[in-house]
Motif scaffolding. Structure first.
Motif, PDB file in Angstrom:
ATOM      1  N   TYR A 116      14.180  -5.717 -13.338  1.00  0.00           N
ATOM      2  CA  TYR A 116      13.319  -6.514 -14.207  1.00  0.00           C
ATOM      3  C   TYR A 116      12.698  -7.718 -13.499  1.00  0.00           C
ATOM      4  CZ  TYR A 116      15.907  -3.680 -17.543  1.00  0.00           C
ATOM      5  OH  TYR A 116      16.477  -2.620 -18.213  1.00  0.00           O
ATOM      6  N   LEU A 117      13.526  -8.536 -12.879  1.00  0.00           N
ATOM      7  CA  LEU A 117      13.014  -9.757 -12.255  1.00  0.00           C
ATOM      8  C   LEU A 117      12.684  -9.586 -10.775  1.00  0.00           C
ATOM      9  CD1 LEU A 117      15.312 -12.437 -13.955  1.00  0.00           C
ATOM     10  CD2 LEU A 117      13.161 -11.433 -14.749  1.00  0.00           C
ATOM     11  N   ARG A 118      13.284  -8.568 -10.129  1.00  0.00           N
ATOM     12  CA  ARG A 118      12.974  -8.299  -8.715  1.00  0.00           C
ATOM     13  C   ARG A 118      12.770  -6.799  -8.503  1.00  0.00           C
ATOM     14  NH1 ARG A 118      14.016 -12.393  -4.820  1.00  0.00           N
ATOM     15  NH2 ARG A 118      14.224 -10.749  -3.272  1.00  0.00           N
ATOM     16  N   PRO A 119      11.824  -6.192  -9.200  1.00  0.00           N
ATOM     17  CA  PRO A 119      11.601  -4.745  -9.038  1.00  0.00           C
ATOM     18  C   PRO A 119      11.133  -4.372  -7.647  1.00  0.00           C
ATOM     19  CG  PRO A 119       9.805  -5.730 -10.274  1.00  0.00           C
ATOM     20  CD  PRO A 119      10.871  -6.778 -10.162  1.00  0.00           C
TER      21      PRO A 119
ATOM     22  N   THR B 297      10.427   1.965  -3.831  1.00  0.00           N
ATOM     23  CA  THR B 297      10.272   2.572  -2.506  1.00  0.00           C
ATOM     24  C   THR B 297       8.808   2.697  -2.087  1.00  0.00           C
ATOM     25  OG1 THR B 297      12.292   3.841  -2.903  1.00  0.00           O
ATOM     26  CG2 THR B 297      10.882   4.546  -1.080  1.00  0.00           C
ATOM     27  N   LYS B 298       7.993   3.312  -2.940  1.00  0.00           N
ATOM     28  CA  LYS B 298       6.587   3.526  -2.597  1.00  0.00           C
ATOM     29  C   LYS B 298       5.841   2.195  -2.490  1.00  0.00           C
ATOM     30  CE  LYS B 298       6.221   8.173  -4.565  1.00  0.00           C
ATOM     31  NZ  LYS B 298       5.552   9.030  -5.588  1.00  0.00           N
ATOM     32  N   TYR B 299       6.225   1.272  -3.325  1.00  0.00           N
ATOM     33  CA  TYR B 299       5.574  -0.029  -3.273  1.00  0.00           C
ATOM     34  C   TYR B 299       5.836  -0.711  -1.938  1.00  0.00           C
ATOM     35  CZ  TYR B 299       4.738  -4.986  -3.928  1.00  0.00           C
ATOM     36  OH  TYR B 299       4.324  -6.286  -3.750  1.00  0.00           O
ATOM     37  N   ASN B 300       7.051  -0.652  -1.443  1.00  0.00           N
ATOM     38  CA  ASN B 300       7.362  -1.288  -0.166  1.00  0.00           C
ATOM     39  C   ASN B 300       6.643  -0.613   0.991  1.00  0.00           C
ATOM     40  OD1 ASN B 300       9.358  -3.593  -0.426  1.00  0.00           O
ATOM     41  ND2 ASN B 300      10.322  -2.070  -1.737  1.00  0.00           N
ATOM     42  N   GLU B 301       6.418   0.678   0.892  1.00  0.00           N
ATOM     43  CA  GLU B 301       5.603   1.368   1.894  1.00  0.00           C
ATOM     44  C   GLU B 301       4.163   0.886   1.817  1.00  0.00           C
ATOM     45  OE1 GLU B 301       6.136   5.456   0.940  1.00  0.00           O
ATOM     46  OE2 GLU B 301       8.169   5.581   1.767  1.00  0.00           O
ATOM     47  N   TYR B 302       3.695   0.670   0.597  1.00  0.00           N
ATOM     48  CA  TYR B 302       2.341   0.157   0.385  1.00  0.00           C
ATOM     49  C   TYR B 302       2.184  -1.248   0.980  1.00  0.00           C
ATOM     50  CZ  TYR B 302      -1.347  -2.228  -2.261  1.00  0.00           C
ATOM     51  OH  TYR B 302      -2.422  -2.988  -2.629  1.00  0.00           O
TER      52      TYR B 302
ATOM     53  N   SER C  33      -8.281   1.654  -6.168  1.00  0.00           N
ATOM     54  CA  SER C  33      -7.649   2.955  -5.895  1.00  0.00           C
ATOM     55  C   SER C  33      -6.158   2.991  -6.226  1.00  0.00           C
ATOM     56  CB  SER C  33      -7.840   3.328  -4.425  1.00  0.00           C
ATOM     57  OG  SER C  33      -7.268   2.336  -3.582  1.00  0.00           O
ATOM     58  N   THR C  34      -5.557   1.867  -6.613  1.00  0.00           N
ATOM     59  CA  THR C  34      -4.123   1.863  -6.899  1.00  0.00           C
ATOM     60  C   THR C  34      -3.747   0.842  -7.959  1.00  0.00           C
ATOM     61  OG1 THR C  34      -1.908   1.608  -5.937  1.00  0.00           O
ATOM     62  CG2 THR C  34      -3.645   0.204  -5.056  1.00  0.00           C
ATOM     63  N   ASP C  35      -2.759   1.201  -8.777  1.00  0.00           N
ATOM     64  CA  ASP C  35      -2.161   0.274  -9.748  1.00  0.00           C
ATOM     65  C   ASP C  35      -0.709  -0.004  -9.394  1.00  0.00           C
ATOM     66  OD1 ASP C  35      -4.390  -0.056 -11.410  1.00  0.00           O
ATOM     67  OD2 ASP C  35      -3.968   1.812 -12.476  1.00  0.00           O
ATOM     68  N   LEU C  36      -0.281   0.449  -8.231  1.00  0.00           N
ATOM     69  CA  LEU C  36       1.124   0.361  -7.852  1.00  0.00           C
ATOM     70  C   LEU C  36       1.689  -1.053  -7.899  1.00  0.00           C
ATOM     71  CD1 LEU C  36       3.540   2.043  -6.968  1.00  0.00           C
ATOM     72  CD2 LEU C  36       2.769   1.810  -4.599  1.00  0.00           C
TER      73      LEU C  36
ATOM     74  N   LYS D 255      12.395   6.191  -7.315  1.00  0.00           N
ATOM     75  CA  LYS D 255      11.824   7.523  -7.137  1.00  0.00           C
ATOM     76  C   LYS D 255      10.320   7.598  -7.397  1.00  0.00           C
ATOM     77  CE  LYS D 255      16.064  10.119  -8.065  1.00  0.00           C
ATOM     78  NZ  LYS D 255      16.697  11.164  -8.894  1.00  0.00           N
ATOM     79  N   LYS D 256       9.816   6.790  -8.320  1.00  0.00           N
ATOM     80  CA  LYS D 256       8.400   6.894  -8.685  1.00  0.00           C
ATOM     81  C   LYS D 256       7.556   5.761  -8.138  1.00  0.00           C
ATOM     82  CE  LYS D 256       5.238   7.578 -12.568  1.00  0.00           C
ATOM     83  NZ  LYS D 256       5.106   7.814 -14.023  1.00  0.00           N
ATOM     84  N   PHE D 257       8.099   4.589  -8.122  1.00  0.00           N
ATOM     85  CA  PHE D 257       7.331   3.411  -7.716  1.00  0.00           C
ATOM     86  C   PHE D 257       7.761   2.905  -6.337  1.00  0.00           C
ATOM     87  CE2 PHE D 257       7.091   2.405 -12.491  1.00  0.00           C
ATOM     88  CZ  PHE D 257       5.977   3.212 -12.639  1.00  0.00           C
TER      89      PHE D 257
END
Length: 526
Positions: free
Chosen positions: A253-256, A261-266, A379-382, A524-526
């Motif tokens: 919630y406060l530190r998603p 995983t995918k966000y950190n790659e982004y 191109s992204t909403d991540l 898994k998704k974000f």
């Protein structure tokens, strides 16, 4: 040769436009000097400049104003600093701090709730207050660079001053990296006190208060300062306060961003990274970095830095200074944090920058935050979608408070990395529009407004015993939800809930999902 007597100060010699007898006061007291008239031809870009010159102590003085104006530059005299300015003045407003801007509270008046409605619950999400440097990196690496230059005899006197100033800063920061500053404590205590003052009737002995924080020390510190201010404002009204902090690595919630995983790659290698790097290294950035650094180093040393000779590392061993762009940026980082630690020391790093330079470096910080944490590219909403679990939790906890009537408020204390994507996901005006061209970001997105130190978003719920309304405050000022209402700034809670529930469903977050579900979703998704 004719001799004249004029009343003058040494500092004012450079801005003379005439050698008549006149009174001028500079850094010291007024004095009379004898000067010799001497006709000197001054030619700027092939054009002769009109203006009387004179000889004093073997030096010919010519009028700076006439020369500056011939170059198309404004010329000004600042009596406070005893300085002549040709063109852009040095920074004198101490602005351009982006998301490191101290909390910008200003007195405001609130719109009265519709007749019959009383406050029943507050859902609050906020950033920690002003802080010390997060770690030993900008100060450490820049100090080491200056130290090398001094040992090599390639440092200027101003460079020595800067080194001393950074050394003093490092003494202040020792054992305080990452912690809330005195200013930050005052900010959060003030916010808590005003919540108590404005909604005193809400805090009763039969309702509890929940106060949550992340595992980082500065957020529990902010939580506790906020609670102190709240309790002091409530006086004899005693309320049960349940204070807690999420465990590291288990906070969707406060530190998603720790879990996504995918966000950190982004963040590391997303499409935005090259856009950002190309923008930062364009000619303006290169020129400003050189202008800033040549105040402190010789040209030869600057060339050594520019050639990649140095790789200076932070306390964790990561390279944080290897070129002029990073060196100048590190100094800017010291400048923007200096206003956060006024209670610990008075540091004037802003004197090394012009306003135009500061404006540039703030724009770089804004662009970085915008693409990494905010609305980002079309191109992204991540970056904003990772905050969906928190929005779910805001909705669920609000519904529970309405139904159970046993909670006065929930206060959550987090970071800029929380507030920025939350502002975007909530579709707050000015915080939610994607932009593909870096140069257009700062015209549409302002980090000092969206996420200054102590930034907060509050949902205040009101009821008349039957229906429920909600209004939103940002930094204690009324703002709009992205839906229609006939009673602004008050909206029907069901309408607000429906709007955000639809957004949550689109990204796969259900209202009945658990903390464990949300952790797995982020991984898994974000």
């Amino acid at each position: 040769m004719m001799i004249k007597k004029i009343g003058i100060s040494v500092a004012s010699l450079a801005i003379l436009t005439s050698v008549s007898v006149f009174d001028v006061y500079g850094a010291g007291s007024k004095r009379m000097i004898e000067v010799s008239e001497q006709s000197a031809n001054v030619v700027v870009n092939g054009q002769r400049v009109e203006g009387e010159s004179f000889l004093y102590n073997g030096v010919t003085y010519v009028p700076a104003r006439a020369i500056g104006e011939a170059l198309g530059q404004e010329v000004d005299w600042d009596n406070n600093t005893q300085s002549v300015f040709v063109g852009q003045k040095m920074n004198d407003q101490q602005g351009y701090r982006g998301t490191k801007t101290p909390y910008p509270f200003k007195e405001t008046s609130y719109t009265k709730a519709p007749i019959g409605y009383e406050p029943i619950f507050i859902n609050y999400i906020g950033r920690h207050g002003s802080r010390h440097l997060s770690s030993s990196k900008y100060d450490k690496t820049l100090f080491e660079l200056l130290d090398i230059a001094e040992k090599d005899g390639q440092i200027t006197n101003l460079g020595k001053e800067l080194k001393k100033e950074i050394g003093n800063l490092m003494k202040v920061e020792k054992d305080h990296y990452g912690l809330l500053s005195t200013t930050g404590g005052e900010e959060l205590k003030g916010i808590g006190a005003r919540v108590g003052q404005n909604f005193k009737e809400l805090f009763t002995s039969d309702k509890k208060v929940i106060a949550q924080a992340t595992f980082k020390d500065r957020t529990p510190q902010s939580r506790d300062q906020f609670i102190d201010g709240l309790e002091e404002s409530l006086g004899d009204n005693k309320v049960e306060i349940l204070a807690s902090a999420f465990e590291e690595g288990k906070d969707p919630y406060l530190r998603p961003y720790d879990l996504a995983t995918k966000y950190n790659e982004y963040v590391e290698d997303g499409e935005w990274v090259k856009l950002y790097e190309d923008y930062v290294t364009q000619s303006t950035g290169t020129r400003y970095a050189k202008e800033v650094l040549l105040q402190f180093f010789s040209k030869d040393f600057y060339q050594r830095l520019n050639s990649g000779e140095f790789e200076l590392k932070d306390e964790k061993g990561k390279v944080k200074l290897s070129n002029p762009t990073e060196a100048a940026s590190n100094l800017y980082e010291l400048y923007i944090i200096s206003s956060n630690i006024k209670g610990e020391g008075d540091f004037e790093f802003g004197r090394y920058f012009t306003d135009n330079q500061l404006k540039w470096y703030e724009s770089i910080d804004n662009i970085n935050d915008f693409y990494e944490k905010g609305p980002s590219l079309t191109s992204t909403d991540l970056p904003q979608n990772i905050i969906a679990p928190l929005v779910k939790e805001l909705i669920v906890s609000t519904d529970q408070s309405i139904q159970q009537k046993d909670t006065a408020s929930i206060f959550r204390f987090a970071h800029a990395e929380t507030i920025i994507p939350l502002s975007s996901f909530l579709d707050i005006a000015g915080a939610n529009v994607s932009i593909d061209q870096p140069q257009d970001v700062t015209q549409n997105w302002n980090g000092s407004v969206i996420s200054p130190m102590g930034a907060n978003i509050q949902w205040i719920l009101y009821s008349n015993g039957k229906d429920v309304l909600v209004k939103m405050l940002r930094n204690e000022e009324e703002i709009a939800f992205p839906i229609e209402t006939k009673t602004y700034p008050y909206y029907k809670w069901d309408d607000v809930k429906t709007y955000y529930q639809n957004k949550l469903q689109k990204v796969g977050v259900e209202l009945d999902s658990s903390l464990e579900d949300n952790i797995e979703l982020l991984q898994k998704k974000f």
